[in-house]
Design a protein around this motif. Structure first.
Motif, PDB file in Angstrom:
ATOM      1  N   THR A  72       0.762  -1.312   0.485  1.00  0.00           N
ATOM      2  CA  THR A  72       0.121   0.123  -0.244  1.00  0.00           C
ATOM      3  C   THR A  72       0.670   1.360   0.220  1.00  0.00           C
ATOM      4  O   THR A  72       2.302   1.090  -0.268  1.00  0.00           O
ATOM      5  CB  THR A  72      -0.632  -0.170   0.830  1.00  0.00           C
ATOM      6  N   ALA A  73       0.631   2.455   0.215  1.00  0.00           N
ATOM      7  CA  ALA A  73       1.572   3.666  -0.453  1.00  0.00           C
ATOM      8  C   ALA A  73       0.399   4.379   0.678  1.00  0.00           C
ATOM      9  O   ALA A  73      -0.933   4.169   0.868  1.00  0.00           O
ATOM     10  CB  ALA A  73       1.469   3.866  -1.970  1.00  0.00           C
ATOM     11  N   LEU A 106       0.213  -2.008  -6.383  1.00  0.00           N
ATOM     12  CA  LEU A 106      -0.237  -1.959  -5.356  1.00  0.00           C
ATOM     13  C   LEU A 106      -2.209  -2.635  -5.058  1.00  0.00           C
ATOM     14  O   LEU A 106      -2.921  -2.082  -5.789  1.00  0.00           O
ATOM     15  CB  LEU A 106      -0.021  -0.300  -4.975  1.00  0.00           C
ATOM     16  N   TYR A 107      -2.446  -2.068  -3.558  1.00  0.00           N
ATOM     17  CA  TYR A 107      -3.761  -2.417  -3.358  1.00  0.00           C
ATOM     18  C   TYR A 107      -4.492  -1.491  -3.137  1.00  0.00           C
ATOM     19  O   TYR A 107      -5.782  -0.968  -3.982  1.00  0.00           O
ATOM     20  CB  TYR A 107      -4.136  -3.352  -1.937  1.00  0.00           C
ATOM     21  N   TYR A 108      -4.149  -0.600  -2.652  1.00  0.00           N
ATOM     22  CA  TYR A 108      -4.434   0.773  -2.434  1.00  0.00           C
ATOM     23  C   TYR A 108      -3.554   2.144  -1.865  1.00  0.00           C
ATOM     24  O   TYR A 108      -2.825   1.345  -1.397  1.00  0.00           O
ATOM     25  CB  TYR A 108      -5.986   0.837  -1.354  1.00  0.00           C
ATOM     26  N   ALA A 109      -3.764   3.464  -2.061  1.00  0.00           N
ATOM     27  CA  ALA A 109      -2.742   4.258  -1.469  1.00  0.00           C
ATOM     28  C   ALA A 109      -4.180   5.348  -0.831  1.00  0.00           C
ATOM     29  O   ALA A 109      -5.460   5.552  -0.607  1.00  0.00           O
ATOM     30  CB  ALA A 109      -2.925   5.104  -2.276  1.00  0.00           C
ATOM     31  N   GLN A 110      -3.214   5.722   0.770  1.00  0.00           N
ATOM     32  CA  GLN A 110      -3.860   6.337   1.710  1.00  0.00           C
ATOM     33  C   GLN A 110      -3.922   7.577   1.772  1.00  0.00           C
ATOM     34  O   GLN A 110      -2.825   8.343   1.246  1.00  0.00           O
ATOM     35  CB  GLN A 110      -3.999   5.510   3.009  1.00  0.00           C
ATOM     36  N   ALA A 111      -4.158   8.502   2.483  1.00  0.00           N
ATOM     37  CA  ALA A 111      -3.950   9.976   2.871  1.00  0.00           C
ATOM     38  C   ALA A 111      -5.101  10.361   4.041  1.00  0.00           C
ATOM     39  O   ALA A 111      -5.449  10.055   4.369  1.00  0.00           O
ATOM     40  CB  ALA A 111      -4.173  10.970   1.936  1.00  0.00           C
ATOM     41  N   PHE A 131     -13.528   9.432   1.381  1.00  0.00           N
ATOM     42  CA  PHE A 131     -13.553   9.813   2.667  1.00  0.00           C
ATOM     43  C   PHE A 131     -14.338   8.327   3.165  1.00  0.00           C
ATOM     44  O   PHE A 131     -14.611   7.776   2.962  1.00  0.00           O
ATOM     45  CB  PHE A 131     -13.980  10.717   3.386  1.00  0.00           C
ATOM     46  N   LEU A 132     -12.643   7.798   4.355  1.00  0.00           N
ATOM     47  CA  LEU A 132     -13.277   6.577   5.185  1.00  0.00           C
ATOM     48  C   LEU A 132     -13.812   6.928   6.124  1.00  0.00           C
ATOM     49  O   LEU A 132     -14.770   6.303   6.314  1.00  0.00           O
ATOM     50  CB  LEU A 132     -11.923   5.893   4.598  1.00  0.00           C
ATOM     51  N   THR A 133     -12.785   7.143   7.087  1.00  0.00           N
ATOM     52  CA  THR A 133     -13.427   7.467   7.931  1.00  0.00           C
ATOM     53  C   THR A 133     -12.362   8.495   9.064  1.00  0.00           C
ATOM     54  O   THR A 133     -11.312   8.914   8.280  1.00  0.00           O
ATOM     55  CB  THR A 133     -12.966   6.049   8.950  1.00  0.00           C
ATOM     56  N   GLY A 134     -12.903   9.618   9.960  1.00  0.00           N
ATOM     57  CA  GLY A 134     -12.011  10.146  11.199  1.00  0.00           C
ATOM     58  C   GLY A 134     -11.237   8.764  11.926  1.00  0.00           C
ATOM     59  O   GLY A 134     -12.004   7.552  12.587  1.00  0.00           O
ATOM     60  N   LEU A 135      -9.540   9.856  12.421  1.00  0.00           N
ATOM     61  CA  LEU A 135      -9.086   8.290  12.943  1.00  0.00           C
ATOM     62  C   LEU A 135      -8.498   9.164  14.076  1.00  0.00           C
ATOM     63  O   LEU A 135      -7.750  10.429  14.130  1.00  0.00           O
ATOM     64  CB  LEU A 135      -7.869   7.508  12.074  1.00  0.00           C
ATOM     65  N   LEU A 136      -8.583   8.509  15.387  1.00  0.00           N
ATOM     66  CA  LEU A 136      -8.136   9.269  16.418  1.00  0.00           C
ATOM     67  C   LEU A 136      -6.831   8.798  17.090  1.00  0.00           C
ATOM     68  O   LEU A 136      -6.345   7.538  17.023  1.00  0.00           O
ATOM     69  CB  LEU A 136      -9.352   8.554  17.778  1.00  0.00           C
ATOM     70  N   ILE A 298      -8.719   7.391   0.835  1.00  0.00           N
ATOM     71  CA  ILE A 298      -8.387   5.908  -0.001  1.00  0.00           C
ATOM     72  C   ILE A 298      -8.983   6.028  -1.004  1.00  0.00           C
ATOM     73  O   ILE A 298      -9.307   6.341  -1.598  1.00  0.00           O
ATOM     74  CB  ILE A 298      -9.220   4.414   0.396  1.00  0.00           C
ATOM     75  N   HIS A 299      -7.869   5.499  -1.843  1.00  0.00           N
ATOM     76  CA  HIS A 299      -7.546   5.212  -3.279  1.00  0.00           C
ATOM     77  C   HIS A 299      -7.951   4.057  -4.118  1.00  0.00           C
ATOM     78  O   HIS A 299      -6.262   3.195  -3.882  1.00  0.00           O
ATOM     79  CB  HIS A 299      -6.944   6.188  -4.305  1.00  0.00           C
TER      80      HIS A 299
END
Length: 302
Positions: A72-73, A106-111, A131-136, A298-299
């Motif tokens: 992944t990236a 790659l399976y996916y890229a994140q930001a 948009f996936l979710t908010g991370l705490l 996620i992309h």
């Protein structure tokens, strides 16, 4: 049409100075911050690449991509608050960078974006990120408030290459009905999931453990030491469906803190999906306090 310029490894520092800078500041990240980040990348076995666009001698767009174990990236962008960077060029740079990643398996890229970074959100959404979710981001000291070690009725099995498939099966079993980023379940085979967690920090097989109760694998705890830091991170913890609501979450947290104390680690950190109310309540009971929040995107390539 102007094309993005891929930077040589010795040139990447200038791109990192942009993407690591405080979003609310016009100043770039300093050399010490850039050097510390590069040491972290090397210690975790990550790849780091960068691309820029220029207008004359000045940079008009900057993109950095981290290539993670597990195929992944993570795409990193600068704030447009610093002079010279232009949103149109930034969009073009991101699009070209993603096109270059398409054929790299790659399976996916994140930001991971600061909530207030509206310009970055516009840019990655224009590039096809969802948009996936908010991370705490949570942390606590490992000694105060004091938490007793886990009860002796659990047996702990540490990771070894001979146990790899066992860990893989258990991690996949914990994904069933998980509330922690469930959209990612099934996107990668188990061996790549474990490879990704292995790249979360400095790998220590004694920090990867299976909890057994009544002779059965009842939970998994994957931790990592953070490079050049007095902290360790819970990279992943999960419980298969048959053992949920039986105190396994508390058992895992007690074990994580115990392992930290045994190694004289001062801080325990973790990241949780803000939608996972049960996990958030558990962590709050164990004194984990929020110190940051990011919006996860996620992309995936068609």
């Amino acid at each position: 049409m102007q094309h993005a310029e891929r930077l040589r490894p010795e040139e990447i520092a200038i791109a990192l100075a942009h993407v690591l800078a405080d979003p609310g500041s016009a100043a770039l990240a300093g050399p010490k911050q850039v050097a510390a980040f590069r040491e972290y990348v090397a210690a975790c076995g990550l790849g780091c690449e960068a691309a820029v666009l220029r207008r004359g001698a000045a940079l008009s767009a900057v993109c950095v991509v981290l290539l993670l174990p597990g195929r992944t990236a993570v795409v990193m962008l600068p704030s447009l608050s610093r002079g010279g960077l232009e949103e149109r060029d930034q969009r073009a740079c991101v699009a070209e960078l993603l096109a270059g990643l398409r054929d790299r398996g790659l399976y996916y890229a994140q930001a991971l974006i600061e909530p207030a970074a509206i310009d970055q959100r516009r840019i990655i959404e224009a590039a096809g990120f969802i948009f996936l979710t908010g991370l705490l981001y949570l942390r606590r000291g490992v000694t105060y408030p004091w938490v007793e070690p886990p009860a002796a009725d659990a047996h702990w099995l540490s990771y070894s290459d001979a146990q790899r498939e066992r860990f893989e099966r258990l991690v996949l079993a914990t994904y069933a009905d998980s509330r922690d980023c469930p959209e990612l379940a099934g996107l990668r085979p188990a061996e790549d999931v474990l490879a990704a967690h292995r790249g979360a920090g400095v790998f220590d097989p004694e920090l990867w453990q299976i909890a057994q109760r009544d002779g059965q694998d009842a939970g998994v705890l994957l931790m990592a030491r953070l490079p050049a830091s007095d902290a360790a991170e819970v990279a992943y913890t999960g419980v298969p469906r048959a053992f949920r609501r039986r105190g396994m979450g508390s058992l895992m947290m007690r074990r994580a803190l115990q392992l930290c104390r045994e190694r004289r680690v001062q801080q325990l950190t973790l990241v949780v999906d803000e939608r996972n109310d049960a996990a958030r309540a558990l962590y709050a009971r164990f004194g984990m306090g929020e110190y940051g929040r990011r919006l996860a995107y996620i992309h995936r390539w068609a």
